[in-house]
Design a protein around this motif. Sequence first.
Motif, PDB file in Angstrom:
ATOM      1  N   ALA A 311      57.951  78.775  15.479  1.00  0.00           N
ATOM      2  CA  ALA A 311      56.718  79.078  16.207  1.00  0.00           C
ATOM      3  C   ALA A 311      55.566  78.226  15.688  1.00  0.00           C
ATOM      4  N   SER A 312      55.463  78.095  14.376  1.00  0.00           N
ATOM      5  CA  SER A 312      54.395  77.289  13.787  1.00  0.00           C
ATOM      6  C   SER A 312      54.495  75.837  14.239  1.00  0.00           C
ATOM      7  N   ARG A 313      55.715  75.299  14.236  1.00  0.00           N
ATOM      8  CA  ARG A 313      55.898  73.906  14.624  1.00  0.00           C
ATOM      9  C   ARG A 313      55.531  73.686  16.090  1.00  0.00           C
ATOM     10  N   ARG A 314      55.897  74.611  16.974  1.00  0.00           N
ATOM     11  CA  ARG A 314      55.627  74.427  18.392  1.00  0.00           C
ATOM     12  C   ARG A 314      54.126  74.500  18.694  1.00  0.00           C
ATOM     13  N   ILE A 315      53.400  75.408  18.006  1.00  0.00           N
ATOM     14  CA  ILE A 315      51.956  75.473  18.214  1.00  0.00           C
ATOM     15  C   ILE A 315      51.301  74.191  17.689  1.00  0.00           C
ATOM     16  N   SER A 316      51.800  73.678  16.551  1.00  0.00           N
ATOM     17  CA  SER A 316      51.274  72.423  16.012  1.00  0.00           C
ATOM     18  C   SER A 316      51.557  71.263  16.960  1.00  0.00           C
ATOM     19  N   ASP A 317      52.721  71.275  17.612  1.00  0.00           N
ATOM     20  CA  ASP A 317      53.039  70.239  18.606  1.00  0.00           C
ATOM     21  C   ASP A 317      52.010  70.243  19.733  1.00  0.00           C
ATOM     22  N   ALA A 318      51.664  71.451  20.204  1.00  0.00           N
ATOM     23  CA  ALA A 318      50.703  71.559  21.297  1.00  0.00           C
ATOM     24  C   ALA A 318      49.323  71.088  20.863  1.00  0.00           C
ATOM     25  N   ALA A 319      48.890  71.481  19.649  1.00  0.00           N
ATOM     26  CA  ALA A 319      47.570  71.076  19.156  1.00  0.00           C
ATOM     27  C   ALA A 319      47.501  69.563  18.952  1.00  0.00           C
ATOM     28  N   ALA A 320      48.584  68.979  18.446  1.00  0.00           N
ATOM     29  CA  ALA A 320      48.604  67.533  18.249  1.00  0.00           C
ATOM     30  C   ALA A 320      48.568  66.791  19.577  1.00  0.00           C
ATOM     31  N   PRO A 349      44.556  70.639  15.090  1.00  0.00           N
ATOM     32  CA  PRO A 349      45.543  69.557  15.116  1.00  0.00           C
ATOM     33  C   PRO A 349      45.641  68.878  13.760  1.00  0.00           C
ATOM     34  N   GLY A 350      46.846  68.720  13.296  1.00  0.00           N
ATOM     35  CA  GLY A 350      47.071  68.037  12.028  1.00  0.00           C
ATOM     36  C   GLY A 350      47.103  68.943  10.820  1.00  0.00           C
ATOM     37  N   THR A 351      46.303  70.009  10.817  1.00  0.00           N
ATOM     38  CA  THR A 351      46.238  70.883   9.633  1.00  0.00           C
ATOM     39  C   THR A 351      46.803  72.278   9.879  1.00  0.00           C
ATOM     40  N   GLY A 352      46.974  72.658  11.131  1.00  0.00           N
ATOM     41  CA  GLY A 352      47.594  73.936  11.421  1.00  0.00           C
ATOM     42  C   GLY A 352      46.618  75.097  11.390  1.00  0.00           C
ATOM     43  N   PRO A 353      47.086  76.298  10.995  1.00  0.00           N
ATOM     44  CA  PRO A 353      46.251  77.503  11.100  1.00  0.00           C
ATOM     45  C   PRO A 353      45.094  77.479  10.105  1.00  0.00           C
ATOM     46  N   ASP A 354      43.910  77.815  10.615  1.00  0.00           N
ATOM     47  CA  ASP A 354      42.727  77.927   9.767  1.00  0.00           C
ATOM     48  C   ASP A 354      42.500  79.415   9.522  1.00  0.00           C
ATOM     49  N   LEU A 355      42.961  79.900   8.381  1.00  0.00           N
ATOM     50  CA  LEU A 355      42.912  81.334   8.108  1.00  0.00           C
ATOM     51  C   LEU A 355      41.488  81.838   7.908  1.00  0.00           C
ATOM     52  N   ASP A 356      40.566  80.932   7.600  1.00  0.00           N
ATOM     53  CA  ASP A 356      39.170  81.343   7.470  1.00  0.00           C
ATOM     54  C   ASP A 356      38.531  81.586   8.839  1.00  0.00           C
ATOM     55  N   GLN A 357      39.132  81.055   9.878  1.00  0.00           N
ATOM     56  CA  GLN A 357      38.617  81.235  11.230  1.00  0.00           C
ATOM     57  C   GLN A 357      39.628  82.045  12.058  1.00  0.00           C
ATOM     58  N   THR A 358      39.904  83.228  11.571  1.00  0.00           N
ATOM     59  CA  THR A 358      40.848  84.142  12.223  1.00  0.00           C
ATOM     60  C   THR A 358      40.148  85.470  12.470  1.00  0.00           C
ATOM     61  N   TYR A 359      40.208  85.927  13.702  1.00  0.00           N
ATOM     62  CA  TYR A 359      39.616  87.219  14.041  1.00  0.00           C
ATOM     63  C   TYR A 359      40.717  88.257  14.193  1.00  0.00           C
ATOM     64  N   VAL A 360      40.575  89.383  13.492  1.00  0.00           N
ATOM     65  CA  VAL A 360      41.506  90.507  13.614  1.00  0.00           C
ATOM     66  C   VAL A 360      40.857  91.562  14.495  1.00  0.00           C
ATOM     67  N   LYS A 361      41.555  91.979  15.528  1.00  0.00           N
ATOM     68  CA  LYS A 361      41.013  92.953  16.486  1.00  0.00           C
ATOM     69  C   LYS A 361      40.477  94.182  15.768  1.00  0.00           C
ATOM     70  N   ARG A 362      39.207  94.518  16.051  1.00  0.00           N
ATOM     71  CA  ARG A 362      38.542  95.607  15.342  1.00  0.00           C
ATOM     72  C   ARG A 362      38.801  96.968  15.957  1.00  0.00           C
TER      73      ARG A 362
END
Length: 535
Positions: A311-320, A349-362
């Motif tokens: 899943a991580s690789r496929r999302i990175s493919d789309a972002a790239a 793109p290139g770096t993958g998930p940015d955990l500092d910019q993640t919103y968790v449903k409140r």
Amino acid sequence: MVEPAESSASEADSPESQRREAPHPLPLAAGAAMAVAAGVALLLSFPTYGLWWLAPVGVGLLAAAAHRRRFRAGLGLGALAGLVLFLLLLRWTNLHTGLAPWLLLSGLQAGFIALLGGATAYVSPLVDRFRWAWPPATALLWVLQEAVRDRAPYGGFPWGRLAFSQEESPLLRLAALGGAPLVTFGVALAGGLLVTAAWRPWNLWPARLARGRLVLSAAGLALGAVAVTAAGLLVPTATPSGAPVTVAIVQGNVPRMGLDFNAQRRAVLENHVTATIALAERVAAGREPRPDLVVWPENASDVDPLRDATASRRISDAAAAIGAPILVGGILRGPAEGEVRNVGILWRPGTGPDLDQTYVKRHPVPFAEYMPLRRVARLVSEEVDRVADMVAGDRPGVVRTGPVTVGDVICFEVAYDGIVRDTVTNGAGILAVQTNNATFDVAEARQQMAMVRLRAVEHGRESLMASTVGVSGFVTTDGEVHEDTGFNTQEVVVRQLRVSEYRTLATRLGVWPEMLLVGVGLVLLAGAVVVRRRG
């Protein structure tokens, strides 16, 4: 013989005579029919019907049905109107989950309309004594009812607020001044003017008709209702003046509608990946502008991309491929066994998930995204054990992408005033609603889009709704929808949005307009107590 008749007419028209009038309600059969008609009128004011002008009519019908009745009779008539409204408005909740959740939810919401009907009956002596107070009293009771229903129980369920029926109404612009509560107040005030005008024939109508006062007073009040509605046109909407950003919405669709979209996790993720890569090909060919941001809907990746390498690789493919960050609606497992988090996570793109910019449903939905009273709920349906307990986030949905700061809210959160406002007060320049309508229908999706339209006007932010199956689209600050998609289709839409830092009066005031109206509503009920004790 003529003189006594004139005297009688004059006497009948006097305030003293009106106060001596026996406070008879309408016949009960007529009241019941009007309560049903009120529920139908309110229903038709919401999407997908969209007859917004029927909302004041529904308010007026319920007010007339409950007027001058005992509290218990008002409760019954309110419940009748509420059941008609919510059983039909929320019928999409039983498409894939069975009758029990639909009936329980509809019955609970109808209970609040029942209390509204009881309160309407209770204040009857007050509004009979001060007839001018009937329209504002009607409006205040509606705001008070919605303020409670929006918060209780388990955080409330604001679906079916009068404000959300006004997507094409001039009253929608009032949201920029006082948010959804002020829009509700305007709708109910118009309804109160209508019932005050229509009730006049029952109040010594022969004498009034003989002197021509009935027609004039009723027409004046009816025109007042029209004027209240039209007054919304005088409220200006915000014009964003910030830098433009190009945003793409990817609506990947699901192989099959229904609850088993969870069993199609990889297929749903792949749909969004391939649709994004196809957009990248159109960008490379010059047929589409390159987006600064791509937004995927809620549940676009129900496979946890932080734990699943594919899943991580496929999302990175789309972002790239697209060369832009993607705001991915995903499900993360944990932190404890059996727990999940519903998130919007920025994938660069290139770096993958940015955990500092993640919103968790409140605000997870009770009985759908977490299960309070699980043992009791299991007695109603064993299906409750399919629901994992979703962990609520504790921070506003502010995602800083680089080109723009996005106010992210997930699914039903768009109905909650404070959750949306928190994103704007914390710096959001545009609003994004990530949602999954695969377990519902087009009516639910359109009802949700109406809420996005109100939020765009309320906060002066250009907005978007991204759905797995539709309806997706962009909304400008005047509440107009652009590039909206079909339902149960795969589509990608791109639009340039303007960022705004301006704060509307509604944004600055926050909950205070509602609290003011609720406070005056409580004073109204206290006044009714005094009048009843003296009467």
